[in-house]
Design an enzyme around this catalytic site. Structure first.
Site, PDB file in Angstrom:
ATOM      1  NE  ARG A 163      92.874 -19.650 -55.792  1.00 34.40           N
ATOM      2  CZ  ARG A 163      93.908 -18.935 -55.310  1.00 34.40           C
ATOM      3  NH1 ARG A 163      93.946 -17.635 -55.503  1.00 34.40           N
ATOM      4  NH2 ARG A 163      94.893 -19.532 -54.668  1.00 34.40           N
ATOM      5  CB  SER A 235      94.053 -24.203 -51.909  1.00 34.64           C
ATOM      6  OG  SER A 235      95.236 -23.532 -51.606  1.00 34.64           O
ATOM      7  CD  GLU A 333      91.327 -22.973 -55.198  1.00 33.95           C
ATOM      8  OE1 GLU A 333      91.814 -21.974 -55.710  1.00 33.95           O
ATOM      9  OE2 GLU A 333      92.007 -23.980 -54.924  1.00 33.95           O
TER      10      GLU A 333
HETATM   11  N1  EPU Z   1      98.118 -21.640 -41.771  1.00 30.19           N
HETATM   12  C1  EPU Z   1      98.155 -22.407 -40.632  1.00 30.19           C
HETATM   13  N2  EPU Z   1      98.168 -23.759 -40.767  1.00 30.19           N
HETATM   14  C2  EPU Z   1      98.141 -24.345 -41.978  1.00 30.19           C
HETATM   15  C3  EPU Z   1      98.093 -23.573 -43.135  1.00 30.19           C
HETATM   16  C4  EPU Z   1      98.074 -22.199 -43.016  1.00 30.19           C
HETATM   17  O1  EPU Z   1      98.171 -21.884 -39.532  1.00 30.19           O
HETATM   18  O2  EPU Z   1      98.175 -25.582 -42.004  1.00 30.19           O
HETATM   19  C5  EPU Z   1      98.180 -20.182 -41.635  1.00 30.19           C
HETATM   20  C6  EPU Z   1      99.543 -19.673 -42.098  1.00 30.19           C
HETATM   21  O3  EPU Z   1     100.487 -19.680 -41.061  1.00 30.19           O
HETATM   22  C7  EPU Z   1      99.220 -18.267 -42.552  1.00 30.19           C
HETATM   23  C8  EPU Z   1      97.803 -18.417 -43.111  1.00 30.19           C
HETATM   24  O4  EPU Z   1      97.252 -19.596 -42.523  1.00 30.19           O
HETATM   25  O5  EPU Z   1      99.179 -17.399 -41.452  1.00 30.19           O
HETATM   26  C9  EPU Z   1      97.749 -18.511 -44.624  1.00 30.19           C
HETATM   27  O6  EPU Z   1      98.541 -19.615 -45.056  1.00 30.19           O
HETATM   28  P1  EPU Z   1      99.368 -19.615 -46.433  1.00 30.19           P
HETATM   29  O7  EPU Z   1     100.214 -18.402 -46.543  1.00 30.19           O
HETATM   30  O8  EPU Z   1     100.056 -20.930 -46.578  1.00 30.19           O
HETATM   31  O9  EPU Z   1      98.276 -19.436 -47.554  1.00 30.19           O
HETATM   32  P2  EPU Z   1      96.799 -20.009 -47.714  1.00 30.19           P
HETATM   33  O10 EPU Z   1      95.827 -18.916 -47.473  1.00 30.19           O
HETATM   34  O11 EPU Z   1      96.629 -21.254 -46.946  1.00 30.19           O
HETATM   35  C10 EPU Z   1      96.648 -19.252 -50.225  1.00 30.19           C
HETATM   36  C11 EPU Z   1      96.306 -19.844 -51.557  1.00 30.19           C
HETATM   37  C12 EPU Z   1      97.455 -20.718 -52.052  1.00 30.19           C
HETATM   38  C13 EPU Z   1      98.699 -19.850 -52.153  1.00 30.19           C
HETATM   39  C14 EPU Z   1      98.987 -19.255 -50.763  1.00 30.19           C
HETATM   40  C15 EPU Z   1     100.150 -18.303 -50.753  1.00 30.19           C
HETATM   41  C16 EPU Z   1      93.886 -20.064 -51.549  1.00 30.19           C
HETATM   42  C17 EPU Z   1      92.723 -20.994 -51.504  1.00 30.19           C
HETATM   43  N3  EPU Z   1      95.088 -20.633 -51.447  1.00 30.19           N
HETATM   44  O12 EPU Z   1      96.785 -20.336 -49.296  1.00 30.19           O
HETATM   45  O13 EPU Z   1      97.112 -21.153 -53.354  1.00 30.19           O
HETATM   46  O14 EPU Z   1      99.816 -20.590 -52.599  1.00 30.19           O
HETATM   47  O15 EPU Z   1      97.831 -18.485 -50.327  1.00 30.19           O
HETATM   48  O16 EPU Z   1      99.775 -17.108 -51.302  1.00 30.19           O
HETATM   49  O17 EPU Z   1      93.693 -18.858 -51.669  1.00 30.19           O
HETATM   50  C18 EPU Z   1      96.042 -22.932 -54.485  1.00 30.19           C
HETATM   51  O18 EPU Z   1      95.149 -22.142 -54.768  1.00 30.19           O
HETATM   52  O19 EPU Z   1      96.026 -24.131 -54.870  1.00 30.19           O
HETATM   53  C19 EPU Z   1      97.169 -22.492 -53.670  1.00 30.19           C
HETATM   54  C20 EPU Z   1      98.119 -23.308 -53.261  1.00 30.19           C
END
Ligand code: EPU
Length: 337
Positions: A163, A235, A333
Site C-alpha cells: 500500500r 479496508s 489506510e
Molecule cells: N479476519 C478476522 N476477522 C475479521 C477480518 C479478518 O478474523 O473481521 C481474519 C481472517 O479470517 C483472515 C485474516 O484476518 O485470517 C485476513 O483477513 P482477509 O483475508 O479478509 O484480509 P485482510 O487482511 O483483512 C486485506 C486487504 C483487502 C483485501 C484482502 C484480501 C489490506 C489493508 N486489506 O484485508 O483489501 O481485499 O486482504 O486479500 O491489506 C482494501 O484495501 O480496501 C481491501 C479490501
C-alpha cells in the site's frame, strides 16, 4: 473536453457517502487538456481524485479537485508471452480486469472488483488475494504542472511496497497520473494460495481465468459491503508490519493468529481485521459509524448520515482499543482530508 462544476456536494463522489462541498471540480477527458486546465482554471491549491473510494472528508474542500476521465486501453507491445497495454487513468479498475480476463491475459484477475479508477492503482499499489498492482505495472505516466510536461516513471522508480508508492510521498500533490502501463501474461499463472480462493476455484471446475475472477468476486461480495448500499472505504486500516519477535510473543498467547510474510524477512504482517475482531468490535457501532459485521477492517456509514469527524473519532477508538489489548498500533489506510 473539460467540465467544471462549482460548489458541488461531493457525497456521491466519495464511497463513504460523506456530505461536504467542493469549491471547484474539474473533469477532463484528454491528457492534452491538462496544460489549459492549469493555465485557465486553477489558481491555488489542487488535488486529484479517482473514484473517491479511499477517502474521508472532514471539511469542505477549497482546493480544485481534478478528476481524470480518460479511459482508453491501447495495446502498445505484444510478444508470444505477453501483451503490454497503456490504460487511461480514468478507467474503472474492474473494467480493466474484465477486459484482460476476456482476452485471456493473466495478472489482474486476483484484483477483481476492487473499487476505484486505474490512476489510483499505482498510488496505493492496490492489492488483494496474494496479488498487487505492482506485479503487472511497467510504467506510470503523469503530468507535472510545475514543468508543464509529461513524465514517464518506470516501475522500479515508483517505490512500490505494501500500500505504498512514491505517489504518496515525494510526488504527492505534484503530479497527475494520466495513464498506467501493464504487462499482462499470455501464459497461465494462477495464484491460488490466499485463503479460500483455491476451494472457490475448484468448486467452479478449475483454475481458468474466468473461474478465478468469479471466485474472487464471490469472496469479496460475501465479506465486503457494497458502497452503493452502505458507505465505506474498503479496508480502513493497514495490516500492521511487526518484527518477528513481536509476532512470536503474540502467537504464544493466540496460536490461531493469522500472519503473512512481509517484504522485510525480519518482519511479518498481522491481520488488522483479526485484531479488531478479537477486541469484540465486529458489528459494533456508535452513532452513525460502525465496524462491518463481516469484515472488521472495514468501517461503515451505518445510517448514511456520518460526518467525517464522527468517522475519525470512531476510528481513533478502534485504534486505541487494539493498542490497549495487543500493544500494536494500526494505522489508517484511507486518506483523511
Ligand atoms: N479476519 C478476522 N476477522 C475479521 C477480518 C479478518 O478474523 O473481521 C481474519 C481472517 O479470517 C483472515 C485474516 O484476518 O485470517 C485476513 O483477513 P482477509 O483475508 O479478509 O484480509 P485482510 O487482511 O483483512 C486485506 C486487504 C483487502 C483485501 C484482502 C484480501 C489490506 C489493508 N486489506 O484485508 O483489501 O481485499 O486482504 O486479500 O491489506 C482494501 O484495501 O480496501 C481491501 C479490501
Amino acid at each position: 473536453m473539460v467540465r467544471i462544476f462549482e460548489n458541488v456536494d461531493i457525497s456521491s463522489r466519495n464511497s463513504f457517502g460523506i456530505h461536504q462541498t467542493a469549491a471547484k471540480i474539474i473533469e477532463f477527458d484528454s491528457n492534452s487538456d491538462l496544460s489549459e486546465i492549469f493555465r485557465l482554471h486553477i489558481d491555488g491549491e489542487w488535488m486529484v481524485m479517482g473514484g473517491g473510494n479511499n477517502i474521508v472528508f472532514t471539511k469542505d474542500i477549497e482546493k480544485s479537485i481534478i478528476f481524470p476521465r480518460n479511459c482508453n486501453i491501447e495495446i502498445i507491445a505484444e510478444s508470444t508471452e505477453s501483451v503490454t497495454i497503456r490504460v487511461g487513468a480514468g478507467l474503472e479498475w474492474d473494467e480493466l480486469v474484465e477486459w484482460a480476463v476476456e482476452r485471456n491475459l493473466w495478472g489482474l484477475e486476483n484484483l477483481s472488483l476492487i473499487p476505484g479508477k486505474v490512476g489510483a492503482a499505482p498510488v496505493q499499489n492496490i492489492g488483494a488475494y496474494g496479488a498487487e498492482a505492482k506485479d503487472c505495472i511497467t510504467n506510470v505516466e503523469m503530468y507535472s504542472p510545475e514543468t508543464d510536461n509529461f513524465i514517464t516513471l518506470v516501475a522500479e522508480h515508483c517505490g512500490f511496497g505494501y500500500r505504498e508508492s512514491v505517489f504518496k510521498h515525494s510526488l504527492k500533490g505534484r503530479v497527475i497520473i494520466t495513464a498506467v502501463e501493464f504487462r499482462l501474461s499470455k501464459v497461465e499463472n494462477p495464484k491460488l494460495n490466499y485463503g479460500d480462493i483455491c476451494a472457490e476455484v475448484e468448486k467452479r471446475g478449475g483454475a481458468t481465468l474466468r473461474n478465478i475472477r468469479e471466485a474472487i468476486c464471490t469472496i469479496r461480495r460475501s465479506k465486503l459491503p457494497d458502497p452503493a448500499e452502505t458507505g465505506n472505504a474498503g479496508s480502513f486500516f493497514k495490516n500492521p508490519i511487526v518484527e518477528r519477535s513481536v509476532a512470536e510473543a503474540l502467537l504464544a498467547q493466540y496460536p490461531n493468529m493469522p500472519l503473512y510474510p512481509a517484504a522485510d524477512p525480519e518482519c511479518v504482517k498481522l491481520a488488522a481485521g483479526w485484531l479488531i475482531d478479537q477486541c469484540g468490535l465486529k458489528g459494533y457501532s456508535e452513532g452513525n459509524v460502525g465496524v462491518h459485521s463481516r469484515q472488521a477492517l472495514v468501517l461503515i456509514n451505518t445510517t448514511g448520515e456520518a460526518t467525517g469527524a464522527e468517522v475519525i473519532a470512531f476510528a481513533r477508538k478502534v485504534q486505541s482499543t487494539v493498542l490497549e489489548k495487543f500493544a500494536i498500533q494500526i494505522d489508517t489506510e484511507v486518506n483523511i482530508l
